[in-house]
Design an enzyme around this catalytic site. Structure first.
Site, PDB file in Angstrom:
ATOM      1  N   LYS A 172       1.020  -1.193   0.058  1.00  0.00           N
ATOM      2  CA  LYS A 172       0.070   0.074  -0.079  1.00  0.00           C
ATOM      3  C   LYS A 172       0.936   1.447   0.020  1.00  0.00           C
ATOM      4  O   LYS A 172       1.897   1.273   0.746  1.00  0.00           O
ATOM      5  CB  LYS A 172      -1.096  -0.051   1.041  1.00  0.00           C
ATOM      6  CG  LYS A 172      -1.854   1.370   1.338  1.00  0.00           C
ATOM      7  CD  LYS A 172      -3.027   1.205   2.251  1.00  0.00           C
ATOM      8  CE  LYS A 172      -2.612   1.335   3.812  1.00  0.00           C
ATOM      9  NZ  LYS A 172      -3.571   0.930   4.792  1.00  0.00           N
ATOM     10  N   LYS A 174       0.993   5.637   0.219  1.00  0.00           N
ATOM     11  CA  LYS A 174       0.382   6.752   0.413  1.00  0.00           C
ATOM     12  C   LYS A 174       0.388   7.837  -0.706  1.00  0.00           C
ATOM     13  O   LYS A 174       1.205   7.842  -1.585  1.00  0.00           O
ATOM     14  CB  LYS A 174       1.056   7.526   1.418  1.00  0.00           C
ATOM     15  CG  LYS A 174       1.081   6.682   2.870  1.00  0.00           C
ATOM     16  CD  LYS A 174      -0.240   6.353   3.687  1.00  0.00           C
ATOM     17  CE  LYS A 174       0.015   5.590   4.656  1.00  0.00           C
ATOM     18  NZ  LYS A 174      -1.133   5.479   5.603  1.00  0.00           N
ATOM     19  N   ASN A 205      -5.307   9.177   3.409  1.00  0.00           N
ATOM     20  CA  ASN A 205      -5.584   9.655   4.908  1.00  0.00           C
ATOM     21  C   ASN A 205      -6.403  10.801   4.834  1.00  0.00           C
ATOM     22  O   ASN A 205      -6.000  11.890   5.570  1.00  0.00           O
ATOM     23  CB  ASN A 205      -4.389   9.852   5.315  1.00  0.00           C
ATOM     24  CG  ASN A 205      -3.417   8.482   5.730  1.00  0.00           C
ATOM     25  OD1 ASN A 205      -2.652   8.104   4.819  1.00  0.00           O
ATOM     26  ND2 ASN A 205      -3.669   7.951   6.845  1.00  0.00           N
ATOM     27  N   GLU A 229      -7.934   4.271  -0.164  1.00  0.00           N
ATOM     28  CA  GLU A 229      -8.200   4.420   1.379  1.00  0.00           C
ATOM     29  C   GLU A 229      -8.436   5.843   1.870  1.00  0.00           C
ATOM     30  O   GLU A 229      -7.494   6.542   1.387  1.00  0.00           O
ATOM     31  CB  GLU A 229      -7.282   3.348   2.125  1.00  0.00           C
ATOM     32  CG  GLU A 229      -7.517   3.634   3.677  1.00  0.00           C
ATOM     33  CD  GLU A 229      -6.442   2.728   4.273  1.00  0.00           C
ATOM     34  OE1 GLU A 229      -6.088   1.556   3.599  1.00  0.00           O
ATOM     35  OE2 GLU A 229      -5.796   2.877   5.258  1.00  0.00           O
ATOM     36  N   GLU A 255     -10.482   3.402   9.709  1.00  0.00           N
ATOM     37  CA  GLU A 255      -9.739   3.625  10.784  1.00  0.00           C
ATOM     38  C   GLU A 255      -9.730   4.812  11.624  1.00  0.00           C
ATOM     39  O   GLU A 255      -9.336   4.823  12.758  1.00  0.00           O
ATOM     40  CB  GLU A 255      -8.138   3.729  10.013  1.00  0.00           C
ATOM     41  CG  GLU A 255      -7.663   4.930   9.305  1.00  0.00           C
ATOM     42  CD  GLU A 255      -6.444   4.941   8.901  1.00  0.00           C
ATOM     43  OE1 GLU A 255      -6.030   4.321   8.032  1.00  0.00           O
ATOM     44  OE2 GLU A 255      -5.736   5.714   9.596  1.00  0.00           O
ATOM     45  N   HIS A 305      -7.543  -2.397  10.300  1.00  0.00           N
ATOM     46  CA  HIS A 305      -6.553  -1.085  10.270  1.00  0.00           C
ATOM     47  C   HIS A 305      -5.640  -1.507  11.253  1.00  0.00           C
ATOM     48  O   HIS A 305      -6.270  -1.771  12.782  1.00  0.00           O
ATOM     49  CB  HIS A 305      -6.997   0.261  10.372  1.00  0.00           C
ATOM     50  CG  HIS A 305      -5.998   1.180  10.353  1.00  0.00           C
ATOM     51  ND1 HIS A 305      -5.662   1.814  11.515  1.00  0.00           N
ATOM     52  CD2 HIS A 305      -5.284   1.905   9.777  1.00  0.00           C
ATOM     53  CE1 HIS A 305      -4.832   2.725  11.785  1.00  0.00           C
ATOM     54  NE2 HIS A 305      -4.260   2.595  10.429  1.00  0.00           N
ATOM     55  N   GLU A 327      -2.913  -5.659   7.339  1.00  0.00           N
ATOM     56  CA  GLU A 327      -1.888  -4.555   7.243  1.00  0.00           C
ATOM     57  C   GLU A 327      -0.576  -4.859   7.924  1.00  0.00           C
ATOM     58  O   GLU A 327      -0.633  -5.482   9.331  1.00  0.00           O
ATOM     59  CB  GLU A 327      -2.464  -2.985   7.536  1.00  0.00           C
ATOM     60  CG  GLU A 327      -1.524  -2.025   7.446  1.00  0.00           C
ATOM     61  CD  GLU A 327      -2.261  -0.668   7.543  1.00  0.00           C
ATOM     62  OE1 GLU A 327      -3.061  -0.654   8.351  1.00  0.00           O
ATOM     63  OE2 GLU A 327      -1.845   0.367   7.069  1.00  0.00           O
TER      64      GLU A 327
HETATM   65  C1  0YR Z   1       0.929   7.592  10.342  1.00  0.00           C
HETATM   66  N1  0YR Z   1      -2.480   3.265   7.747  1.00  0.00           N
HETATM   67  C2  0YR Z   1      -2.512   4.391   8.121  1.00  0.00           C
HETATM   68  C3  0YR Z   1       0.122   5.986  10.171  1.00  0.00           C
HETATM   69  C4  0YR Z   1      -1.735   4.683   9.395  1.00  0.00           C
HETATM   70  C5  0YR Z   1      -1.126   6.049   9.271  1.00  0.00           C
HETATM   71  O1  0YR Z   1      -0.159   8.030  11.015  1.00  0.00           O
HETATM   72  O2  0YR Z   1      -0.075   5.289  11.426  1.00  0.00           O
HETATM   73  O3  0YR Z   1      -0.512   6.110   7.954  1.00  0.00           O
HETATM   74  O4  0YR Z   1      -2.501   4.852  10.334  1.00  0.00           O
HETATM   75  O5  0YR Z   1      -3.255   5.157   7.676  1.00  0.00           O
HETATM   76  O6  0YR Z   1      -3.474   2.848   7.020  1.00  0.00           O
HETATM   77 MG    MG Z   2      -4.898   4.360   6.387  1.00  0.00          MG
END
Ligand code: 0YR
Ligand code: MG
Length: 372
Positions: A172, A174, A205, A229, A255, A305, A327
Site C-alpha cells: 500500500k 500513500k 488519509n 483508502e 480507521e 487497520h 496490514e
Molecule cells: C501514520 N494506515 C494508516 C500512520 C496509518 C498512518 O499516522 O499510522 O498512515 O495509520 O493510515 O493505513
Molecule cells: Mg490508512
C-alpha cells in the site's frame, strides 16, 4: 476473576525510521497507551490503543482509564465482558463527554485487556476463544514501504524488495500531494516495478476533496488499484458515496471511525467496499466484532487497520469469516512477548494464550513515560 488492580501505562516506541509521513501526519514514535488489569486469582491482561506518541494527549487517555474507568472496574468479574462494556461505555457521565475521542480510545484499551485476560485464563489464543480458526492463511500487505515521505526511488526500491525478496503479495502506498500528478507518477512507477500480479492499494488519509479525487481516480484506474483508502475527510458519508458511484476503484475506510453506528452509516450509503475497523479506536474487540458481523451481513470484506500494528487483529482476522488481507507495519512487534510474524507474505497464526498484547518486561521499562 475479580478485578483487583487497574494500572494505566504509556509506552513510546521508536519507528524503524527516524520519522515517516502520510498526507496528514508526521511521526517519530508509536504510542502504546493502555492498561494492565489484574484479578484476585492471579490473572493479568494487557490492552492498549495506538497514538502518535504525544505525551500530553496520551496522559488524558491514561487519566481516563485511571480516574474514570478504574472505579467502575474494581471488584467486578472480568468474565462478564459484555456487561462491563455497557457499564463503561454507557455510564451516564462518560456518555455525556464521550462516545468518541479520548474516552473511546481508553475504552478500547480496557476492553482489549479484558479479552486478553479471559483468553489467558482459558489458556488459548484469542482466535481460539472466538471460535476460530476460519482460514489456513492470512495475506499480509506491506504499508511500511509506501510512505509519502519516501523519495520516488526509495518508494520503488522498497516496494520491489517487499515483493521480490520478502514475498509480499500486496503493498500500500500513500497519496495526497498538493499536486496529484506527483502521486500518479509514483503510482505508475510502483506498478511497473512490482508487475501486474501484486495487489497495490493507495491511502489518502483524508486529505483531498471530491473533485480532486474524481480527477485522480479517472487516471489511476489504469494501474489496477486494489482500493483507495480514506480518499476524503473521515466522516464524509455523502462524499464517499458519490466517489464510490463514480469510479471503478473500490473505497476502503474505517480507521478513523469510533463506533458501530458510524460504520453502519457508511455501509448503508454504499460509501465503502473494504471495511477497516480498528480495535484501538472502536470500543475494543467487543465493538470490532459488531462491525465485522455487520459487514459480513452485507457481504463486504473486512481488512482491519493496524492501530495496534496487528498484534490483536491477527487473531481477529483468523477468527472472523469476513476478514481478508491484514496490514503489516513492523514498528513495535519486537517489544511484545509474541510478535506478529510474516513468512512468505502470510501472517503466522499466534500460538500463545491471550490477545497478543503483552509487552516484554524490557519494553515496559525501556519505553515507559510518566503518567503525570
Ligand atoms: C501514520 N494506515 C494508516 C500512520 C496509518 C498512518 O499516522 O499510522 O498512515 O495509520 O493510515 O493505513
Ligand atoms: Mg490508512
Amino acid at each position: 476473576m475479580t478485578i483487583c488492580a487497574v494500572e494505566p501505562l504509556i509506552l513510546h516506541m521508536p519507528l524503524n525510521a527516524d520519522s515517516i509521513a502520510d498526507s496528514t501526519h508526521r511521526i517519530t514514535h508509536w504510542g502504546v497507551v493502555g492498561v494492565r488489569l489484574r484479578t484476585s486469582d492471579g490473572g493479568e491482561g494487557y490492552g492498549f490503543t495506538g497514538t502518535h506518541a504525544d505525551l500530553a494527549s496520551d496522559r488524558l487517555i491514561a487519566a481516563c482509564i485511571g480516574h474514570c474507568y478504574a472505579p467502575l472496574l474494581l471488584g467486578e468479574d472480568a468474565r462478564e465482558g459484555r456487561r462491563l462494556w455497557q457499564k463503561l461505555a454507557r455510564a451516564p457521565a462518560l456518555q455525556w463527554v464521550g462516545r468518541a475521542g479520548i474516552t473511546q480510545l481508553a475504552l478500547a484499551a480496557v476492553d482489549i485487556a479484558l479479552w486478553d485476560l479471559r483468553a489467558k485464563a482459558a489458556g488459548v489464543p484469542l482466535w481460539h476463544l472466538l471460535g476460530g480458526p476460519l482460514r489456513d492463511r492470512l495475506d499480509a500487505y506491506n504499508t511500511d514501504v509506501g510512505w509519502l515521505s519516501l523519495s520516488d526511488q526509495a518508494l520503488v526500491d522498497g516496494c520491489r524488495h517487499a515483493v521480490e525478496v520478502d514475498g509480499f503479495r500486496g503493498v500500500k502506498i500513500k497519496v495526497g500531494h498538493d499536486r496529484p500528478a506527483v502521486d500518479l507518477r509514483r503510482l505508475e512507477a510502483v506498478r511497473r516495478a512490482i508487475g501486474p500480479d501484486v495487489t497495490l492499494a493507495i491511502d489518502g488519509n483524508g486529505k483531498w476533496d471530491l473533485p480532486t479525487c474524481r480527477r485522480f481516480c479517472a487516471r489511476a484506474e489504469a494501474f489496477d488499484v486494489f482500493w483507495f483508502e480514506e480518499p476524503l475527510w473521515y466522516d464524509d458519508v455523502a462524499g464517499h458515496a458519490a466517489l464510490a458511484r463514480g469510479t471503478s476503484i473500490p473505497i476502503a475506510l474505517g480507521e478513523q471511525l469510533y463506533s458501530a453506528d458510524a460504520f453502519a452509516a457508511f455501509m448503508a450509503a454504499g460509501a465503502v467496499h473494504y471495511v477497516q475497523p480498528d480495535v484501538t479506536r472502536l470500543g475494543g474487540i467487543t465493538e470490532f466484532l459488531q462491525v465485522a458481523d455487520a459487514a459480513h451481513a452485507r457481504r463486504l470484506p473486512v481488512a482491519a487497520h493496524a492501530g495496534e500494528m496487528s498484534q490483536v487483529h491477527v487473531h481477529l482476522s483468523y477468527a472472523h469469516p469476513a476478514a481478508t488481507v491484514l496490514e503489516y507495519i513492523p514498528w513495535i512487534k519486537d517489544h511484545f512477548v509474541e510478535p506478529i510474524r510474516v513468512e512468505d507474505g502470510c501472517f503466522a497464526r499466534p500460538q500463545r494464550p491471550g490477545a497478543g498484547t503483552t509487552p516484554t518486561a524490557e519494553a515496559l521499562v525501556r519505553f515507559a513515560k510518566a503518567l503525570a
